[in-house]
Design an enzyme around this catalytic site. Structure first.
Site, mmCIF file in Angstrom:
data_model
loop_
_atom_site.group_PDB
_atom_site.id
_atom_site.type_symbol
_atom_site.label_atom_id
_atom_site.label_comp_id
_atom_site.label_asym_id
_atom_site.label_seq_id
_atom_site.Cartn_x
_atom_site.Cartn_y
_atom_site.Cartn_z
ATOM 1 N N GLU A 165 0.759 -1.184 0.000
ATOM 2 C CA GLU A 165 0.000 0.000 0.000
ATOM 3 C C GLU A 165 0.788 1.230 0.000
ATOM 4 O O GLU A 165 0.241 2.235 0.325
ATOM 5 C CB GLU A 165 -0.757 0.064 1.318
ATOM 6 C CG GLU A 165 -1.306 -1.240 1.753
ATOM 7 C CD GLU A 165 -1.981 -1.957 0.708
ATOM 8 O OE1 GLU A 165 -2.386 -1.311 -0.249
ATOM 9 O OE2 GLU A 165 -2.102 -3.155 0.773
ATOM 10 N N THR A 197 1.961 -7.678 8.248
ATOM 11 C CA THR A 197 1.110 -6.484 8.250
ATOM 12 C C THR A 197 0.996 -5.952 6.830
ATOM 13 O O THR A 197 1.840 -6.232 5.968
ATOM 14 C CB THR A 197 1.729 -5.324 9.053
ATOM 15 O OG1 THR A 197 3.003 -4.999 8.465
ATOM 16 C CG2 THR A 197 1.890 -5.659 10.506
ATOM 17 N N ASP A 198 -0.014 -5.144 6.612
ATOM 18 C CA ASP A 198 0.018 -4.285 5.444
ATOM 19 C C ASP A 198 1.041 -3.178 5.751
ATOM 20 O O ASP A 198 1.466 -3.011 6.899
ATOM 21 C CB ASP A 198 -1.365 -3.713 5.155
ATOM 22 C CG ASP A 198 -1.516 -3.368 3.673
ATOM 23 O OD1 ASP A 198 -0.507 -3.031 3.036
ATOM 24 O OD2 ASP A 198 -2.649 -3.418 3.176
ATOM 25 N N TRP A 199 1.435 -2.427 4.727
ATOM 26 C CA TRP A 199 2.582 -1.520 4.895
ATOM 27 C C TRP A 199 2.282 -0.400 5.900
ATOM 28 O O TRP A 199 1.356 0.377 5.721
ATOM 29 C CB TRP A 199 3.020 -0.972 3.535
ATOM 30 C CG TRP A 199 4.170 -1.760 2.975
ATOM 31 C CD1 TRP A 199 5.363 -1.248 2.548
ATOM 32 C CD2 TRP A 199 4.275 -3.181 2.821
ATOM 33 N NE1 TRP A 199 6.185 -2.274 2.147
ATOM 34 C CE2 TRP A 199 5.564 -3.463 2.313
ATOM 35 C CE3 TRP A 199 3.439 -4.262 3.111
ATOM 36 C CZ2 TRP A 199 6.013 -4.764 2.050
ATOM 37 C CZ3 TRP A 199 3.882 -5.552 2.845
ATOM 38 C CH2 TRP A 199 5.151 -5.780 2.325
ATOM 39 N N ALA A 222 1.120 -0.723 8.820
ATOM 40 C CA ALA A 222 -0.150 -0.915 9.529
ATOM 41 C C ALA A 222 0.042 -1.317 10.983
ATOM 42 O O ALA A 222 -0.911 -1.306 11.751
ATOM 43 C CB ALA A 222 -0.997 -1.968 8.824
#
Ligand SMILES: *[C@@H]1O[C@H](CO)[C@@H](O)[C@H](O)[C@H]1NC(C)=O
Ligand SMILES: *[C@@H]1O[C@H](CO)[C@@H](O)[C@H](O)[C@H]1NC(C)=O
Ligand SMILES: *[C@@H]1O[C@H](CO)[C@@H](O)[C@H](O)[C@H]1NC(C)=O
Ligand SMILES: *[C@@H]1O[C@H](CO)[C@@H](O)[C@H](O)[C@H]1NC(C)=O
Ligand SMILES: *[C@@H]1O[C@H](CO)[C@@H](O)[C@H](O)[C@H]1NC(C)=O
Ligand SMILES: *[C@@H]1O[C@H](CO)[C@@H](O)[C@H](O)[C@H]1NC(C)=O
Ligand SMILES: *[C@@H]1O[C@H](CO)[C@@H](O)[C@H](O)[C@H]1NC(C)=O
Ligand SMILES: *[C@@H]1O[C@H](CO)[C@@H](O)[C@H](O)[C@H]1NC(C)=O
Ligand SMILES: CC(=O)N[C@H]1CO[C@H](CO)[C@@H](O)[C@@H]1O
Length: 886
Positions: free
Chosen positions: A2, A284-286, A288
């Site tokens: 992201e 994790t998402d970036w 996050a």
């Protein structure tokens, strides 16, 4: 993932991010009516037979690691601290490399000499499992060729709940089974190349606006999802992905029931690692990650890209893990066995995909197209070197890319069999969407503009085009008399003759919230389901002038068509979805009858947006408290909702015409496994080899900075100054201070596991085949052309059960391998598993077959509203030529 690449975009982020320093709670409050139940501890991995060899090797390697070494491979080394969009630390002493993580679902992002494949939504529209696998295998080969260890895809969440949702196009369509089957074929294809697939985003990331926690300025929205809806819709494709052996899963940005996805113990420890028996790693998402200890306890294994934004800003060397995780283990807050498990999961995934043998290191840079540059562009002072070797990984993948683009093309309307066209008709082509972006095919970063052909949406799910076969060039190669008006406002044209054909190209775009395009903040919040750039008016004006109009739509999702769909001169309408680099010939060949269209809608096209439940609108009220997005429509999204309400869509889910003339005959159903109401007991959970790893707090010296280490400024390291390590160890070894553990916390591994659980996506009995259904599809002898046929199987539950179920639900689909010539036929087989005939019973927390001997109707046909075949599970009889239930 992201995060926009390019340091420039970060400054914007700082402005938003740095405005407040208030601290987020490690666990957010739960909205009323919803519960984020505690689920502790994280179940160890290593108890599934098909992962046991990898775990054996991984445990052996991890047993030799020091504390700092273990910690080093559970996080990234920081944003822009390596060639890839995410780069882990390494263990040089034991030969464990830095791992390269790279976007995105349709191809290797931010580099060259790759293939820009059709997007997920196109892939879903093919309804062709074998082709989806081939696309996955080609994508996997390109990631491997560039030296990326992880493919950050496929995306099956967003599932497509919200028609305006910004990233639906990265996934395969608004149905859990379509997402599940396309997702798992993609995973198999990618992982057969030795690349670790990353199924994302777990879970409830159905809109872009307010998806992220931002430094106390804003909490991410909370997706409030009840247990049954979670199991039967949103978790379904993740369960299928785990069943297919996916190595990695990415948690979403948002919260679920008030608790952030990357530290939601119920989701990660409970549903994913216990019930679904996931053996790989959760990342994790970036940016996050919003807590250190809490996320570790909740089941997170890898923090990406390593920095934190929860309490600090990226690029200054702060992390919630790395040196802080080391401290948390020394001071006793994160149990050593949790660290052992995290590290082992990462190493096991690496062995599982065979990456210990001859895996190439990265040979491209996600940060620059230059041959040489800083090795760590995120550092102020970085050593330089070669960062791009420009390895060409395309092979012949354009063939599969074109095939997907072509088989996705969905013919919605073809009045009087107007298509295919004859090359003798003069062509008048309208719309800027027919041509490549005149400013350059990659002129907008991450495709953050809708200029020229729309071949993909914007954001981290995009890739650079190596070239773009645009429709206008392709049409000009095919037809001698083509006049192109590169405008979206209807121009002055000469008086048409009756033989003239007008083709109007229109589009609707969406993407990731990291960019705003023409006032759409990722989601289609400004344009809604209306065509961009005045597309409706362009079509209407063309239809007023010409008597033969063909509309071609490049779109991320449903668009409304009422202002022109019934105009008599609008003869044909094609949805070409998001075709990627092979947009031209794939379409031209369909227009001129060299191939029949064989795509089917992966979502419904409604008459009006208001036909959807209000609860699937965007939640758009910025507040300082958490935005609540409550899934009150439950199971009833897309066609499930429309059918329940008896609302006819303009074009139903699964709709797609052909030039062939298909009919279904010779249907049969066979019972394979006799169903009981409750599945047979799950297999016992074997002991995990992770339990054999030393779980005593190690000596503080294992965390000391090495003497004379050449440190890169703000690179994230696992070490602590010796005084800090000693101080933490003093706390941990004496228990002089304790961590405020969440309610319900325990570090004692549970024995057994949930009844619905198992090592492969849940109780293996859920995948037992209960029935197979087959039907013969024939192309009429008088048909003008051949074509590929699709059979879709929808289940209707028995009527007298105690569960409210949607009228029909897609459960399987198949496509003929070859185009059927006129007069030819093929038999397609579909299968229904125990799970396909079950509902999630929230009381017993299990999948139950509500009426094992009851009458399930299995409707088969070429669209959800065109099911001329029905087979019954009680009598094992089938009828053909019937009218379906919707
Ligand atoms: C959310 O809360 C609902 C209502 O209590 C519950 O049924 C569901 O299991 C919860 N889901 C998660 C992921 O916590
Ligand atoms: C951690 O990873 C970095 C980057 O690969 C490496 O320089 C460092 O030596 C590693 N630390 C340990 C303890 O292995
Ligand atoms: C780049 O990729 C090639 C082919 O995949 C591989 O053999 C090579 O080792 C890589 N080059 C570098 C410099 O890492
Ligand atoms: C241990 O260290 C972590 C990370 O700094 C911190 O969050 C936690 O509160 C510490 N625990 C104790 C008992 O001091
Ligand atoms: C092309 O088509 C137009 C419109 O029908 C016609 O006027 C013109 O003569 C055609 N040109 C050629 C070269 O055939
Ligand atoms: C189909 O074409 C016929 C004849 O051209 C026309 O009368 C009719 O309105 C058209 N129907 C639609 C739905 O476009
Ligand atoms: C009828 O279906 C069966 C499979 O159920 C298949 O083996 C057979 O070939 C089909 N018959 C015809 C005439 O297509
Ligand atoms: C486990 O680790 C502790 C701390 O490093 C050490 O003292 C102990 O000897 C280890 N136990 C075994 C069986 O290796
Ligand atoms: C075959 C090919 O596309 N090669 C390209 C690889 O990337 C470099 C740098 O962008 C180009 O110069 C080559 O043409």
């Amino acid at each position: 993932m992201e995060y926009p690449s390019g340091l420039r975009s970060l400054s914007l982020f700082f402005l938003v991010g740095a405005a407040s320093s208030s601290v987020l709670f490690p666990r957010d409050p739960v909205p009323s009516g919803y519960a984020a139940a505690p689920y502790y501890p994280t179940p160890y991995g290593g108890w599934a037979d098909d992962w046991s060899e990898s775990y054996e090797k991984a445990v052996n390697l991890v047993s030799q690691m020091t504390l700092a070494e273990k910690v080093n491979i559970t996080a990234g080394t920081g944003l822009y601290m390596g060639r890839c969009v995410g780069n882990t630390g390494s263990v040089p002493r034991l030969g464990f490399p830095e791992l390269c993580l790279q976007d995105g679902p349709l191809g290797v992002r931010t580099t060259d000499n790759i293939t820009a494949f059709p997007a997920g939504i196109s892939t879903g529209a093919t309804f062709n499992k074998e082709l989806i696998y081939e696309r996955g295998a080609a994508i996997g080969a390109e990631f491997r060729g560039k030296g990326a260890n992880f493919y950050l895809g496929p995306s099956v969440g967003a599932l497509g709940r919200k028609p305006r949702g910004g990233r639906n196009w990265e996934g395969f369509g608004s149905d859990p089974v379509l997402q599940a089957k396309a997702g798992s074929e993609t995973i198999r294809g990618v992982q057969d190349q030795g690349v670790i697939a990353t199924l994302k985003h777990l879970i409830g990331n159905e809109q872009e606006l307010y998806r992220m926690y931002q430094l106390g300025v804003q909490q991410a929205y909370s997706s409030n999802i009840d247990d049954r809806t979670l199991h039967e819709l949103y978790l379904w494709p993740f369960a299928e992905g785990v069943h297919s052996g996916v190595g990695s899963i990415m948690a979403s940005y948002n919260a679920i029931n008030g608790s952030a996805a990357s530290q939601n113990s119920y989701i990660l420890n409970g549903l994913l690692k216990d019930e679904l028996g996931f053996q790989g790693l959760v990342m994790t998402d970036w940016l996050a990650q919003i807590s250190g200890v809490a996320s570790a306890l909740a089941g997170l294994d890898l923090s990406m890209p390593g920095d934190t934004v929860g309490n600090n800003i990226p690029l200054v060397g702060y992390s919630n893990w790395m040196y802080e995780l080391t401290r948390s283990v020394l001071n006793g807050s994160v149990p050593v066995d949790r660290l052992n498990d995290m590290t082992t999961r990462v190493v096991a995934a690496w062995y599982q995909l065979g990456q210990d043998k001859d895996y190439p290191p990265p040979n491209f840079s996600s940060n620059t197209a230059d041959r040489e540059g800083p090795l760590y562009p995120g550092a102020l002072f970085s050593p330089s070197g070669v960062v791009n070797e420009y390895v060409n990984v395309q092979a012949d993948h354009k063939v599969v890319a074109k095939q997907v683009a072509q088989e996705a093309i969905t013919l919605l309307k073809n009045n009087g069999s107007f298509l295919p066209l004859s090359t003798s008709s003069p062509l008048f082509v309208f719309g800027t969407d027919a041509q490549a972006d005149p400013q350059g095919i990659n002129s907008c970063t991450d495709k953050s503009c809708n200029r020229g052909l729309l071949g993909m949406g914007w954001g981290s799910g995009s890739a650079n085009y190596p070239y773009l076969d645009d429709p206008i060039s392709s049409l000009k190669r095919k037809v001698t008399n083509v006049t192109y008006y590169a405008t979206d406002s209807f121009p002055t044209v000469p008086a048409p003759s009756s033989n003239d054909v007008a083709i109007v190209f229109v589009s609707s775009d969406a993407g990731e919230n990291s960019y705003t395009v023409e006032n759409n903040h990722g989601d289609r919040d400004a344009n809604g389901l209306t065509l961009w750039h005045g597309g409706d008016a362009l079509i209407q004006k063309a239809a007023a002038k010409y008597s033969n109009v063909v509309v071609v739509i490049h779109t991320v999702g449903p668009v409304t068509m009422e202002s022109w769909i019934n105009l008599a001169s609008v003869k044909a309408v094609l949805v070409a979805h998001l075709p990627g680099q092979e947009a031209g010939d794939s379409l031209t060949e369909v227009l001129y009858g060299e191939a029949s269209p064989s795509g089917h809608l992966p979502y419904s096209i409604p008459v009006s947006e208001s036909d959807y439940p209000a609860s699937v609108s965007l939640v758009a009220t910025p507040t300082l408290s958490q935005i609540q997005d409550t899934y009150s429509e439950g199971l009833y999204i897309d066609y499930r909702h429309l059918n329940k309400e008896g609302t006819k869509p303009r074009f139903a889910f699964g709709h797609g015409l052909s030039y062939a003339d298909f009919s279904f005959t010779n249907a049969s159903i066979a019972a394979v496994t006799t169903l009981s109401a409750v599945p047979p007991a799950r297999p016992a959970k074997p002991a995990s080899p992770v339990a054999a790893l030393n779980a005593t707090i190690p000596a503080a010296a294992e965390a000391y900075w090495p003497a004379s280490f050449d440190r890169i400024w703000r690179f994230l390291y696992p070490w602590l100054p010796s005084n800090e390590a000693d101080a933490a160890y003093a706390v941990g070894s004496t228990g002089s201070a304790t961590y405020p553990y969440p309610d319900g916390y325990t570090s004692v591994q549970k024995s057994g596991g949930p009844p619905a659980g198992g090592p492969s996506g849940g109780n293996p009995a859920l995948w037992d085949v209960a029935y197979t259904v087959s039907a013969t599809v024939t192309n009429g002898a008088a048909a003008r052309l051949g074509g590929k046929a699709v059979a879709q199987a929808y289940v209707q539950f028995p009527s007298d059960i105690n569960f409210d179920t949607p009228v029909i639900q897609l459960r399987d689909f198949a496509k003929t391998g070859e185009a059927l010539a006129p007069g030819a036929s093929a038999t397609l087989e579909l299968s229904l598993s125990r799970k396909d005939l079950s509902v999630w019973d929230t009381v017993s927390q299990n999948w139950v077959v509500p009426a094992p001997g009851g009458r399930y109707s299995v409707w088969v046909g070429s669209a959800s509203d065109d099911t001329p075949v029905v087979c019954y599970t009680d009598t094992l009889e089938c009828e053909v030529g019937v009218t379906g239930p919707v």
